[in-house]
Design a protein around this motif. Structure first.
Motif, PDB file in Angstrom:
ATOM      1  N   ALA A   1     -12.002  17.254  -0.231  1.00  0.00           N
ATOM      2  CA  ALA A   1     -12.951  16.999  -1.318  1.00  0.00           C
ATOM      3  C   ALA A   1     -13.989  18.110  -1.423  1.00  0.00           C
TER       4      ALA A   1
ATOM      5  N   VAL B   1     -12.312  21.202  -2.906  1.00  0.00           N
ATOM      6  CA  VAL B   1     -12.094  21.065  -4.354  1.00  0.00           C
ATOM      7  C   VAL B   1     -13.400  21.316  -5.100  1.00  0.00           C
ATOM      8  N   LEU B   2     -14.494  20.751  -4.610  1.00  0.00           N
ATOM      9  CA  LEU B   2     -15.798  20.970  -5.243  1.00  0.00           C
ATOM     10  C   LEU B   2     -16.210  22.441  -5.166  1.00  0.00           C
TER      11      LEU B   2
ATOM     12  N   ASN C   1     -14.073  24.740  -7.520  1.00  0.00           N
ATOM     13  CA  ASN C   1     -13.977  24.458  -8.949  1.00  0.00           C
ATOM     14  C   ASN C   1     -15.328  24.194  -9.615  1.00  0.00           C
ATOM     15  N   PHE C   2     -16.263  23.600  -8.882  1.00  0.00           N
ATOM     16  CA  PHE C   2     -17.544  23.259  -9.508  1.00  0.00           C
ATOM     17  C   PHE C   2     -18.321  24.487  -9.976  1.00  0.00           C
TER      18      PHE C   2
ATOM     19  N   TYR D   1     -20.606  20.920 -15.976  1.00  0.00           N
ATOM     20  CA  TYR D   1     -20.881  19.831 -15.048  1.00  0.00           C
ATOM     21  C   TYR D   1     -22.375  19.502 -15.004  1.00  0.00           C
TER      22      TYR D   1
ATOM     23  N   GLY E   1     -13.119  19.211 -16.825  1.00  0.00           N
ATOM     24  CA  GLY E   1     -11.875  18.809 -16.187  1.00  0.00           C
ATOM     25  C   GLY E   1     -10.670  19.542 -16.743  1.00  0.00           C
TER      26      GLY E   1
ATOM     27  N   VAL F   1     -10.638  23.000 -15.362  1.00  0.00           N
ATOM     28  CA  VAL F   1     -10.221  22.998 -13.959  1.00  0.00           C
ATOM     29  C   VAL F   1      -8.702  22.916 -13.851  1.00  0.00           C
TER      30      VAL F   1
ATOM     31  N   ARG G   1      -8.380  17.302 -10.559  1.00  0.00           N
ATOM     32  CA  ARG G   1      -9.328  16.865 -11.586  1.00  0.00           C
ATOM     33  C   ARG G   1      -9.768  15.422 -11.328  1.00  0.00           C
TER      34      ARG G   1
ATOM     35  N   LEU H   1     -12.312  15.412  -8.566  1.00  0.00           N
ATOM     36  CA  LEU H   1     -13.602  15.899  -9.044  1.00  0.00           C
ATOM     37  C   LEU H   1     -14.319  14.859  -9.885  1.00  0.00           C
ATOM     38  N   ASP H   2     -13.602  14.281 -10.841  1.00  0.00           N
ATOM     39  CA  ASP H   2     -14.216  13.282 -11.722  1.00  0.00           C
ATOM     40  C   ASP H   2     -14.700  12.075 -10.924  1.00  0.00           C
TER      41      ASP H   2
ATOM     42  N   VAL I   1     -17.890  13.132  -8.938  1.00  0.00           N
ATOM     43  CA  VAL I   1     -19.051  13.361  -9.800  1.00  0.00           C
ATOM     44  C   VAL I   1     -19.555  12.054 -10.393  1.00  0.00           C
TER      45      VAL I   1
END
Length: 602
Positions: A14, A17-18, A21-22, A29, A95, A98, A138, A141-142, A145
């Motif tokens: 996790a 991924v953040l 991509n963030f 975002y 998203g 990403v 994605r 991430l969603d 967030v």
């Protein structure tokens, strides 16, 4: 201990991924996060305003004026609606970007993998990784967030409203609510196991579809439809079964939360009723605001309780994604790679050994030199290693032992781009892109003009049949040239190689799909194209052998003999013995002799 390891692995994924991509989508975002904060604040305000509404309706002397309360209600819901719209749009935009970035990165990584990896990895598995993995990232991430910002802040705000209105009753909610998390933990291991099996079933579905499309003629000729139907039915049933299992596991948190919420509300009503009976100081407006906040807290609390299940579902796909992205770039140029300088074009294999599986050798201590500017035909029994030599020259693979060189430079020391500029290739199994005739030929040299394309087509004896097509050079060829005959596809492939005009030409039986008349025409085109170039041909026809400057007889991964045709025929050897036996001893000269040699040699 196993659970701690699982959680750490999920946490690491996790965070990665953040981290990856963030930042690239931080603008989208950040806007979405600000909107989520507003949504959370307005949700809390919606519960808080219920006290003022109830006070107005109850004509409480200390109540705000009705127009003020109405304006506040309208403002709260306008802000909440606008923020919800902004959150949805910007979160979706981030998203989508990403997913697009990950799919591009995975594809670039695929282009850097050695051919051996593609040999052992099914295309359906690759498709699943490119599509499902990006969507899993994605989803993760969603979930993170929205869970840690919108739902967490909403829940915190509503609990704050509850505490300010009724501190004692809030304790009941805060004690009962966390009990739901204990039940969720028991679901996590099953979720990951089921998602892994479901992705395997999706891969099987893609595999059956690909095999049906590519092998339709074989399927129809051998009546294999029932077998493929059974395979597809099983794969679809497995996906359906596991999808239902995932839904059940994700949905089980809802009744758990319903039961706990119902118990909490019932307990709160009981306590408040008892409190009022003993002269409690709670007002009706405060109780209304508290209950409203309690009911509104149910949905974000339920989503938070299911967040870990959603993360586990996405984790399987994210792992598959990282398995690709973390692979080394085996085909990347080394740091000290140099551009291949322009030379005479001598190609050589020196003491080359090669194996596909690490066990059975295909080439053994093979030393073979292709003279610059000359045409060399590779002949010999099937399975002797001729196609493997072609693959090494294209650097689809690197030799297990020894060196492959151009003008004395090891291919592993030169840039891949310069090697590509030096070589042109026509394979026996021709490949065409799903585009037009013109664009397929132009793949040989992207900056070629239409006139250049037409000249190459004429040289490959393809112009006449192209002009007979419905739209000429702008006619679509279909997937892998399905709308064309085998001979037409091969001539387009040859035209593509001619257009490239590379100093080294590799032909893996470039006339195998042609009839006798077309083969005679293309043979002249090949003779013109090979003039002054280092040309290496895998020869399955006597006409090709006789047109070569040199012949190399390959058997069992070794060079048996090499030299011009006349020289090989004048000295005892395998090639001369086979030639004399099959041509001189059994058949007359001409086409029948050629057919005899083809049957004997290949």
């Amino acid at each position: 201990m196993a659970e701690e390891k699982t959680e750490q692995t999920l946490l690491t994924a996790a965070v990665r991924v953040l981290k990856e991509n963030f930042p690239a989508q931080r603008k989208q975002y950040i806007i979405a996060l600000v909107a989520m904060v507003v949504v959370a604040a307005m949700a809390s305000a919606s519960a808080w305003i219920m006290k003022a509404i109830f006070d107005v309706l109850s004509n409480v002397p200390t109540a705000y004026p009705a127009p003020v309360v109405a304006g506040m209600v309208l403002g709260i819901f306008i802000l909440k609606g606008a923020a919800g719209y902004t959150q949805s749009v910007y979160l979706s935009r981030a998203g989508n970007r990403v997913v697009a970035r990950i799919q591009r990165d995975i594809y670039r990584k695929l282009l850097q993998q050695e051919a051996a990896w593609f040999d052992r990895t099914e295309s359906s598995d690759i498709l699943i990784r490119v599509t499902q993995s990006a969507q899993s990232a994605r989803m993760m991430l969603d979930t993170i967030v929205t869970g840690f910002v919108r739902d967490a802040l909403t829940l915190i705000g509503l609990v704050a409203v509850m505490v300010t209105q009724q501190a004692l009753l809030s304790i009941v909610f805060l004690v009962i609510g966390p009990l739901a998390l204990l039940g969720v933990r028991a679901l996590l291991a099953r979720v990951r196991k089921i998602m892994t099996a479901e992705l395997a079933s999706l891969t099987e579905i893609l595999k059956v579809i690909q095999e049906t499309s590519a092998g339709l003629r074989v399927v129809r000729a051998f009546g294999l439809e029932p077998i493929l139907e059974r395979r597809m039915d099983k794969a679809v049933r497995d996906v359906e079964k596991r999808s239902n299992s995932i839904v059940r596991l994700e949905s089980v948190t809802a009744p758990m939360m319903d039961i706990l919420a119902g118990g909490a509300i019932a307990t709160i009503v009981l306590i408040s009723g008892v409190s009022a009976g003993f002269g409690g100081t709670t007002t009706a407006g405060e109780l209304m605001a508290f209950i409203t906040a309690l009911l509104m807290a149910y949905e974000p609390a339920k989503r938070l309780s299911r967040m870990r299940v959603s993360l586990e579902s996405a984790f399987v796909g994210v792992q598959m994604m990282f398995e690709i992205l973390d692979r080394p770039d085996s085909m990347a140029d080394p740091a000290d790679a140099v551009a291949l300088p322009h030379g005479q074009g001598e190609v050589a294999l020196r003491n080359v050994g090669f194996t596909y599986d690490g066990k059975r050798p295909i080439l053994s201590d093979l030393t073979l030199v292709f003279a610059p500017g000359r045409t060399t035909a590779l002949v010999g029994p099937s399975g002797g290693g001729k196609s493997t030599i072609m693959s090494l020259l294209l650097r689809l693979y690197d030799p297990t032992e020894g060196h492959v060189e151009i003008d004395g430079t090891d291919l592993r020391r030169i840039t891949r781009r310069s090697l590509q500029q030096m070589t042109a290739f026509v394979g026996q199994n021709t490949f065409l892109f799903s585009s037009t005739v013109r664009e397929n030929i132009r793949m040989g040299r992207l900056d070629a003009s239409d006139a250049d394309v037409e000249r190459a087509a004429r040289s490959a004896q393809a112009h006449d049949f192209i002009m007979a097509l419905p739209s000429g050079y702008d006619t679509p060829v279909g997937e892998n040239g399905i709308f064309l005959s085998g001979g037409q596809r091969q001539r387009l492939s040859l035209a593509r190689a001619i257009l490239k005009d590379a100093p080294i030409l590799l032909l893996d039986e470039a006339t195998s799909a042609l009839d006798n008349d077309s083969e005679a025409l293309v043979r002249d085109a090949i003779a013109e194209a090979t003039r002054g170039r280092t040309t290496i041909i895998i020869a399955h026809r006597l006409s090709t052998v006789m047109g070569a400057d040199d012949i190399a007889f390959i058997e069992g991964g070794r060079l048996i003999e090499q030299g011009p045709l006349r020289e090989l025929l004048e000295r005892p050897g395998k090639f001369a013995a086979l030639f004399n036996k099959e041509v001189s001893g059994k058949a007359p000269a001409g086409a029948e002799a050629e057919a005899v040699v083809e049957e004997a040699l290949f």
